[in-house]
Motif scaffolding. Structure first.
Motif, short mmCIF file in Angstrom:
data_model
loop_
_atom_site.label_atom_id
_atom_site.label_comp_id
_atom_site.label_asym_id
_atom_site.label_seq_id
_atom_site.Cartn_x
_atom_site.Cartn_y
_atom_site.Cartn_z
N LEU A 276 0.81 -1.22 0.00
CA LEU A 276 0.00 0.00 0.00
C LEU A 276 0.84 1.27 0.00
N GLU A 277 2.14 1.14 -0.06
CA GLU A 277 3.00 2.32 0.02
C GLU A 277 2.63 3.34 -1.06
N GLY A 278 2.28 4.55 -0.60
CA GLY A 278 1.95 5.64 -1.51
C GLY A 278 0.54 5.61 -2.06
N LYS A 279 -0.21 4.55 -1.80
CA LYS A 279 -1.56 4.45 -2.34
C LYS A 279 -2.56 5.20 -1.45
N LEU A 280 -3.56 5.77 -2.08
CA LEU A 280 -4.57 6.54 -1.36
C LEU A 280 -5.59 5.62 -0.70
N VAL A 281 -5.75 5.78 0.60
CA VAL A 281 -6.75 5.04 1.35
C VAL A 281 -7.65 6.06 2.05
N VAL A 282 -8.94 5.97 1.81
CA VAL A 282 -9.90 6.89 2.42
C VAL A 282 -10.63 6.18 3.55
N VAL A 283 -10.61 6.80 4.72
CA VAL A 283 -11.30 6.27 5.89
C VAL A 283 -12.42 7.25 6.23
N VAL A 284 -13.66 6.79 6.14
CA VAL A 284 -14.80 7.63 6.49
C VAL A 284 -15.21 7.28 7.92
N GLY A 285 -15.04 8.25 8.80
CA GLY A 285 -15.28 8.03 10.22
C GLY A 285 -14.04 8.38 11.01
N GLY A 286 -14.26 8.90 12.22
CA GLY A 286 -13.11 9.36 13.01
C GLY A 286 -13.10 8.83 14.43
N GLY A 287 -13.75 7.70 14.66
CA GLY A 287 -13.81 7.14 16.00
C GLY A 287 -12.72 6.12 16.27
N VAL B 9 -3.14 8.25 3.85
CA VAL B 9 -4.45 8.12 4.49
C VAL B 9 -5.17 9.47 4.54
N VAL B 10 -6.41 9.45 4.07
CA VAL B 10 -7.30 10.61 4.18
C VAL B 10 -8.49 10.21 5.04
N VAL B 11 -8.75 10.98 6.07
CA VAL B 11 -9.88 10.72 6.98
C VAL B 11 -10.95 11.77 6.71
N VAL B 12 -12.17 11.30 6.49
CA VAL B 12 -13.30 12.21 6.27
C VAL B 12 -14.26 12.06 7.43
N THR C 92 -11.00 11.32 16.95
CA THR C 92 -10.40 11.09 18.27
C THR C 92 -9.18 12.00 18.45
N ASP C 93 -8.75 12.14 19.68
CA ASP C 93 -7.57 12.96 19.97
C ASP C 93 -6.34 12.43 19.24
N GLU C 94 -6.22 11.12 19.15
CA GLU C 94 -5.06 10.52 18.48
C GLU C 94 -5.06 10.85 16.99
N LEU C 95 -6.22 10.79 16.36
CA LEU C 95 -6.28 11.12 14.93
C LEU C 95 -6.03 12.60 14.71
N GLN C 96 -6.46 13.44 15.63
CA GLN C 96 -6.14 14.87 15.53
C GLN C 96 -4.64 15.09 15.65
N ARG C 97 -4.01 14.31 16.52
CA ARG C 97 -2.56 14.43 16.67
C ARG C 97 -1.84 14.01 15.40
N LEU C 98 -2.30 12.91 14.80
CA LEU C 98 -1.70 12.45 13.55
C LEU C 98 -1.89 13.46 12.44
N SER C 99 -3.05 14.09 12.43
CA SER C 99 -3.31 15.12 11.42
C SER C 99 -2.39 16.32 11.62
#
Length: 205
Positions: free
Chosen positions: A11-22, A39-42, A47-54
């Motif tokens: 998956l290196e470099g491939k676009l993965v869309v995750v819908v949901g942020g829990g 990774v793109v999160v919509v 969560t706080d962890e995903l905000q940190r990653l962003s």
């Protein structure tokens, strides 16, 4: 009858869309980042962890509700919200060639994530075809005990030695014997694999 086809994806470099942020999305994203996926999160919230990653630039967070166009160009899609109607919309919005998994609809997904773990280059995955994820986790934990951290260095040794044998050994019979011999408990538990290999090689020639 299990019609699933097991496969290891790069998956290196491939676009993965995750819908949901829990929390469900967070667990999926952890493994995705380890694979090198983009990774793109919509989701309006995460969560706080995903905000940190962003904030660290490790994922892209699209902070709004899902739109059908969000899936354009995605190789893999995770519908990971707690809203069944929204999850179905995500699934229905995907193109036929896109890989989609839906958190609350395994039968409607076209791929599933097994219960897995890694020991360096070694990857072991367990799936039950949807019969019992709990059993898959139980078996995985048993395998984690059997295949411990010893295998990390061992797999590196096997990787390097296989490359050397294939490149340097012309004799097919000797090549086969060496490749078979290094996959043994003796080499797994050796404290001097390089020395043992050299002695093995010299003995065979």
């Amino acid at each position: 009858m299990n019609s699933n086809y097991p496969i290891m994806l790069r998956l290196e470099g491939k676009l993965v869309v995750v819908v949901g942020g829990g929390k469900v999305a967070e667990r999926k994203i952890s493994g995705l980042l380890a694979s090198g996926a983009r990774v793109v999160v919509v989701s309006p919230e995460t969560t706080d962890e995903l905000q940190r990653l962003s904030s660290a630039g490790k994922i892209e967070w699209v902070q709004r509700p899902f739109l059908q166009g969000d899936l354009k160009g995605a190789f893999m899609i995770f519908a990971a919200t707690n809203n069944k109607v929204l999850n179905k919309l995500v699934k229905d919005s995907a193109e036929p060639h896109q890989l989609v998994t839906v958190a609350d609809d395994p039968d409607g997904s076209n791929f599933h994530l097994p219960s897995s773990f890694h020991r360096g280059r070694l990857s072991i995955a367990v799936a039950t075809g949807g019969a019992s994820p709990s059993l898959a986790r139980k078996i995985r934990k048993q395998l984690e005990q059997e295949f411990d951290e010893t295998y990390e260095d061992y797999l590196e040794f096997l990787f390097m030695k296989r490359k050397w044998i294939i490149t340097e050994i012309a004799d097919a019979a000797l090549k086969s014997k060496l490749l078979t011999a290094i996959v043994s408990d003796e080499f797994l538990h050796s404290h001097d694999r390089e020395g043992d290999f050299q002695r093995l090689y010299e003995g065979m020639i």
